[in-house]
Write a protein that holds these residues in place. Structure first.
Motif, PDB file in Angstrom:
ATOM      1  N   ARG A 180      37.344  42.027  58.814  1.00 39.46           N
ATOM      2  CA  ARG A 180      37.033  41.644  57.432  1.00 39.46           C
ATOM      3  C   ARG A 180      37.466  42.755  56.464  1.00 39.46           C
ATOM      4  N   LYS A 181      38.002  42.314  55.307  1.00 43.52           N
ATOM      5  CA  LYS A 181      38.511  43.258  54.318  1.00 43.52           C
ATOM      6  C   LYS A 181      37.836  42.996  52.962  1.00 43.52           C
ATOM      7  N   PHE A 182      37.507  44.087  52.268  1.00 50.28           N
ATOM      8  CA  PHE A 182      36.799  43.976  51.005  1.00 50.28           C
ATOM      9  C   PHE A 182      37.433  44.913  49.971  1.00 50.28           C
ATOM     10  N   ILE A 183      37.283  44.514  48.721  1.00 52.17           N
ATOM     11  CA  ILE A 183      37.567  45.426  47.622  1.00 52.17           C
ATOM     12  C   ILE A 183      36.275  45.566  46.830  1.00 52.17           C
ATOM     13  N   VAL A 184      35.960  46.780  46.439  1.00 51.42           N
ATOM     14  CA  VAL A 184      34.747  47.051  45.682  1.00 51.42           C
ATOM     15  C   VAL A 184      35.140  47.287  44.227  1.00 51.42           C
ATOM     16  N   VAL A 185      34.525  46.514  43.323  1.00 48.00           N
ATOM     17  CA  VAL A 185      34.808  46.644  41.895  1.00 48.00           C
ATOM     18  C   VAL A 185      33.508  46.961  41.169  1.00 48.00           C
ATOM     19  N   GLU A 186      33.657  47.532  39.986  1.00 49.63           N
ATOM     20  CA  GLU A 186      32.483  47.911  39.193  1.00 49.63           C
ATOM     21  C   GLU A 186      32.574  47.287  37.815  1.00 49.63           C
ATOM     22  N   HIS A 187      31.443  46.741  37.362  1.00 45.99           N
ATOM     23  CA  HIS A 187      31.378  46.124  36.032  1.00 45.99           C
ATOM     24  C   HIS A 187      29.998  46.384  35.446  1.00 45.99           C
ATOM     25  N   GLY A 188      29.973  47.055  34.306  1.00 43.94           N
ATOM     26  CA  GLY A 188      28.694  47.343  33.663  1.00 43.94           C
ATOM     27  C   GLY A 188      27.787  48.195  34.511  1.00 43.94           C
ATOM     28  N   GLY A 189      28.366  49.074  35.313  1.00 41.57           N
ATOM     29  CA  GLY A 189      27.563  49.947  36.147  1.00 41.57           C
ATOM     30  C   GLY A 189      27.107  49.330  37.453  1.00 41.57           C
ATOM     31  N   VAL A 190      27.495  48.083  37.713  1.00 42.58           N
ATOM     32  CA  VAL A 190      27.088  47.371  38.933  1.00 42.58           C
ATOM     33  C   VAL A 190      28.311  47.173  39.821  1.00 42.58           C
ATOM     34  N   GLU A 191      28.170  47.530  41.101  1.00 44.32           N
ATOM     35  CA  GLU A 191      29.260  47.352  42.043  1.00 44.32           C
ATOM     36  C   GLU A 191      29.191  45.966  42.694  1.00 44.32           C
ATOM     37  N   GLN A 192      30.381  45.443  43.001  1.00 39.51           N
ATOM     38  CA  GLN A 192      30.471  44.123  43.637  1.00 39.51           C
ATOM     39  C   GLN A 192      31.535  44.183  44.725  1.00 39.51           C
ATOM     40  N   ARG A 193      31.238  43.614  45.885  1.00 41.48           N
ATOM     41  CA  ARG A 193      32.207  43.555  46.984  1.00 41.48           C
ATOM     42  C   ARG A 193      32.842  42.174  47.006  1.00 41.48           C
ATOM     43  N   ILE A 194      34.161  42.142  47.081  1.00 42.40           N
ATOM     44  CA  ILE A 194      34.892  40.879  47.143  1.00 42.40           C
ATOM     45  C   ILE A 194      35.696  40.863  48.434  1.00 42.40           C
ATOM     46  N   GLU A 195      35.450  39.861  49.258  1.00 42.96           N
ATOM     47  CA  GLU A 195      36.181  39.749  50.516  1.00 42.96           C
ATOM     48  C   GLU A 195      37.502  39.043  50.271  1.00 42.96           C
ATOM     49  N   PHE A 196      38.508  39.461  51.007  1.00 40.60           N
ATOM     50  CA  PHE A 196      39.825  38.855  50.823  1.00 40.60           C
ATOM     51  C   PHE A 196      40.591  38.832  52.141  1.00 40.60           C
ATOM     52  N   ASP A 197      41.610  37.971  52.148  1.00 42.70           N
ATOM     53  CA  ASP A 197      42.550  37.928  53.268  1.00 42.70           C
ATOM     54  C   ASP A 197      43.848  38.635  52.922  1.00 42.70           C
ATOM     55  N   ALA A 198      44.189  38.635  51.637  1.00 44.52           N
ATOM     56  CA  ALA A 198      45.403  39.325  51.176  1.00 44.52           C
ATOM     57  C   ALA A 198      45.125  39.929  49.814  1.00 44.52           C
ATOM     58  N   LEU A 199      45.716  41.092  49.582  1.00 48.50           N
ATOM     59  CA  LEU A 199      45.541  41.807  48.315  1.00 48.50           C
ATOM     60  C   LEU A 199      46.915  42.043  47.702  1.00 48.50           C
ATOM     61  N   LEU A 200      47.083  41.560  46.469  1.00 49.44           N
ATOM     62  CA  LEU A 200      48.347  41.717  45.744  1.00 49.44           C
ATOM     63  C   LEU A 200      48.160  42.738  44.629  1.00 49.44           C
TER      64      LEU A 200
END
Length: 716
Positions: free
Chosen positions: A482-502
């Motif tokens: 499993r692959k994830f990208i971690v993003v931050e918005h308004g001081g809150v982190e969010q993990r988004i799972e993906f199969d491909a990253l462009l």
């Protein structure tokens, strides 16, 4: 109000000058007649007369009144060569500067707002060489100095620079006229002051600064080339490094004018546009659009159909399209055109020598009079922790990587909200991927107006793209498969799972490996060039994405003409690159196309504008095609039909824009477009209707009211 007061005061002073017949004193006969009285006053009160004379001279020159020449003669007659020269020199410079400041305060903003784009080249030249131009004009007294004062006030030259250059530049002419004034009794006419020989001397004096500039350029070139040994003869007239749009067009032009030109490409002919950018992306956009139309068949009176397709075939078609276009940019074609094509890596050894490491082995060393660097750009990969571990594709690599897949990526994350990211996000969403688009900024397509960005976001959202603006990518993580990208918005982190990253966060110029550092050629984000596309070395040029400031194929081709012509014929005439009319388009649906200013650009530059907008939802052809959405937005000079910029959102926006590109380029206003027949029913009618909206908003209401009364009278 301040401007009105200044105008009224100036008008009253000028009116008083003529009403009181003061100009009779500022003729040669008037000066001779009153010289005795002036001499008496000067003898009794030399300081007071000197100050009054100084003030009067300042006033005459500040108001641009006729008579400054007579007053200069009077200064010589009254105060002698030294005293007269000192008074006139300072008074003329001060008066001229006051006229300069008045012109600047009253007129510059209005002139720059109205003609700002057309005056850009002049403004840039004045900012760079304004002092030299002014000095040249001041050395030639035949040119009316009052015009110099008024016209220079419209330019960005600094006031302090204007004053001291005027003070110095007018000194030679002042000496001539003051000296003539000391011999006033012998003077029968003003034409006697400047003999043909003296006029020629002044003209040569005026040319001197220009010659001095050429000499300085020559000395600078000698200094730049000092440590290099220039060959006595050359193998080539031109060597072009890189076979993308800029390199291909440059070499084609060189061959067309019978120059001996070598084009060097290490990888694929056609560069990014053919192999990774324009061509493949438009091919997949078309396939995705057909799939979208099938899903929404009821919009056209048909049944909705879930498209069944092989993703491998879709990607195979992309590569088929590339192969079909490929011959246009092939080695064979350019060889037939007269270009020598070498496939290998080029390295510049000195300003005239290029070493080529050939792909098939071996090395060639060639000498050339000129070199054009056209090495293009490549995708920028952000330094995200964990990115290499999870793997990623770019707009360059996805065509080969995704061609191996049986189905589009189930979960695709697109980093970047620019044109490339938006086009590919929408396309893969339409082909079945669940797409999440991550943009650090507050909106996507940030170079467009806010309403355009909002429309683009809504369009992507309708196709299922989750657009996350204001989200910063922090890192990538992997948990087994499993692959994830971690993003931050308004001081809150969010993990988004993906199969491909462009990664589609922008492109950077290809600068390494060509010997530029060793030559001392400045390379930051791009190769540093001047207005002629010259680098540090006047015989080495750069064009295309590697030079900036725009990364468009059509701009690369545009620059190529200047690079080729300047490289081959620059000893006779050089041309500055013209960026005054630059169009571009983003091929999402609806398409977004623009040329010239949009509203946010105009506001940032302080340019006054009016907006005329025509909704394409009212266009017959758009309604018939089921594409009745979008608009044509035109920015014009307030009260005028002169076009400052156009933004079109809608079907075939990129094609519709061409008419406005032509209009802006050649100064055609909306009235000309309105008066042009457009085929019915076509999308191009939107341009005419936009012009009609402008005309309707500027209809002469008083005239129409009188016409209404006239027709009522005619009816009895």
């Amino acid at each position: 109000m301040k401007k009105i007061i200044i105008l009224l005061v100036a008008a009253l002073l000028i009116a008083a000058y003529f009403a009181l017949d003061l100009h009779r004193y500022l003729t040669l006969d008037g000066l001779k007649a009153g010289l005795g009285q002036f001499e008496t006053w000067r003898t009794s009160s030399p300081l007071l007369v000197g100050l009054l004379f100084f003030a009067a001279y300042v006033l005459v020159t500040a108001l641009s009144l006729p008579g400054a020449v007579i007053m200069t003669l009077a200064a010589g007659a009254l105060f002698g060569l030294l005293g007269g020269t000192v008074i006139v020199s300072f008074a003329s410079a001060m008066g001229g500067t006051l006229a300069f400041l008045t012109s600047r305060y009253l007129l510059r903003d209005a002139i720059q707002q109205r003609f700002g784009e057309r005056l850009k080249a002049i403004n840039d030249g004045m900012a760079r060489d304004g002092a030299l131009y002014l000095f040249t004009l001041r050395l030639v007294p035949v040119f009316p100095f009052f015009l110099v004062n008024l016209l220079m006030g419209l330019t960005p030259i600094r006031t302090r620079t204007y004053y001291w250059v005027s003070q110095l530049g007018m000194l030679a002419g002042t000496l001539v006229y003051v000296n003539a004034g000391t011999q006033l009794a012998k003077l029968t006419s003003l034409s006697g002051i400047l003999s043909p020989g003296l006029l020629l001397s002044f003209a040569l004096l005026g040319i001197f600064p220009l010659l001095a500039k050429q000499l300085m350029n020559y000395l600078q070139r000698r200094r730049v080339y000092a440590k290099w040994h220039r060959p006595k003869q050359f193998d080539r007239n031109l060597i072009v490094i890189g076979a993308g749009a800029a390199g291909l067009v440059t070499s084609y032009i060189a061959a067309a004018v019978k120059a001996k030109v070598t084009l060097i490409e290490a990888h694929k002919m056609g560069g990014d546009c053919l192999n990774y950018g324009c061509v493949p992306s438009k091919a997949i956009i078309k396939s995705a659009r057909i799939a979208h139309q099938m899903r929404h068949g009821e919009h056209y009176g048909l049944e909705n159909t879930m498209p069944a397709f092989s993703f491998r075939k879709v990607m195979a078609r992309v590569h088929d399209v590339i192969r079909t276009v490929e011959p246009h940019d092939s080695v064979e074609r350019y060889t037939e055109l007269g270009v020598e094509v070498l496939q290998g890596y080029a390295r510049i050894l000195d300003p005239w020598t290029v070493e080529v490491t050939l792909n098939d082995g071996g090395t060639q060393v060639l000498t050339t009079r000129s070199i054009v660097i056209a090495t293009g750009a490549q995708p920028f990969v952000p330094p995200l922790p964990g990115l290499d571990e999870v793997g990623y594709v770019t707009s360059d690599t996805l065509w080969d990587e995704f061609a191996k897949l049986d189905a589009p990526p189930a979960r695709l994350v697109v980093l970047g909200g620019g044109p490339i990211g938006c086009e590919l996000a929408q396309s893969f969403a339409r082909l079945g991927s669940r797409v999440t688009q991550v943009e650090k900024g507050t909106r996507i397509m940030v170079r467009e107006d806010e309403e355009v960005s909002a429309l683009a976001r809504d369009a992507l959202a309708r196709d299922g793209v989750a657009v996350l603006t204001g989200h910063t990518a922090l890192r990538c993580e992997r948990e087994g498969a499993r692959k994830f990208i971690v993003v931050e918005h308004g001081g809150v982190e969010q993990r988004i799972e993906f199969d491909a990253l462009l990664c589609a966060v922008g492109r950077v110029a290809r600068l390494s490996g060509y010997g530029l550092e060793e030559l001392g050629i400045e390379t930051k984000r791009t190769v540093a060039t001047n207005d002629y596309l010259e680098t540090l070395y006047p015989n080495i040029y750069a064009a295309g994405d590697v030079a900036g400031p725009y990364q468009f194929t059509h701009i690369a081709a545009h620059q190529a003409w200047y690079a080729a012509v300047n490289a081959l014929f620059g000893d006779f005439k050089k041309f500055k690159v013209d960026y005054s009319v630059v169009p571009w388009a983003t091929f999402i649906e609806p398409e977004v196309a623009r040329v010239g200013l949009n509203e946010q650009d105009a506001r940032e530059k302080g340019i006054a504008y009016e907006v005329t907008k025509y909704g394409i939802d009212d266009l017959d052809r758009a309604i018939a095609d089921g594409n009745a959405h979008g608009f044509v937005k035109v920015l014009t000079v307030p009260g005028k039909d002169r076009i400052l910029g156009v933004t079109i959102v809608g079907e075939h926006a990129g094609d519709l824009l061409a008419e406005f590109v032509l209009a802006i380029k050649h100064g055609l206003g909306l009235n000309k477009i309105l008066g042009t027949i457009h085929t019915y029913p076509t999308m191009a009618e939107a341009n005419k209707y936009a012009a009609g909206e402008w005309k309707r908003a500027h209809a002469p209401q008083r005239v129409l009211a009188w016409l209404s009364r006239y027709h009522a009278w005619r009816r009895g």
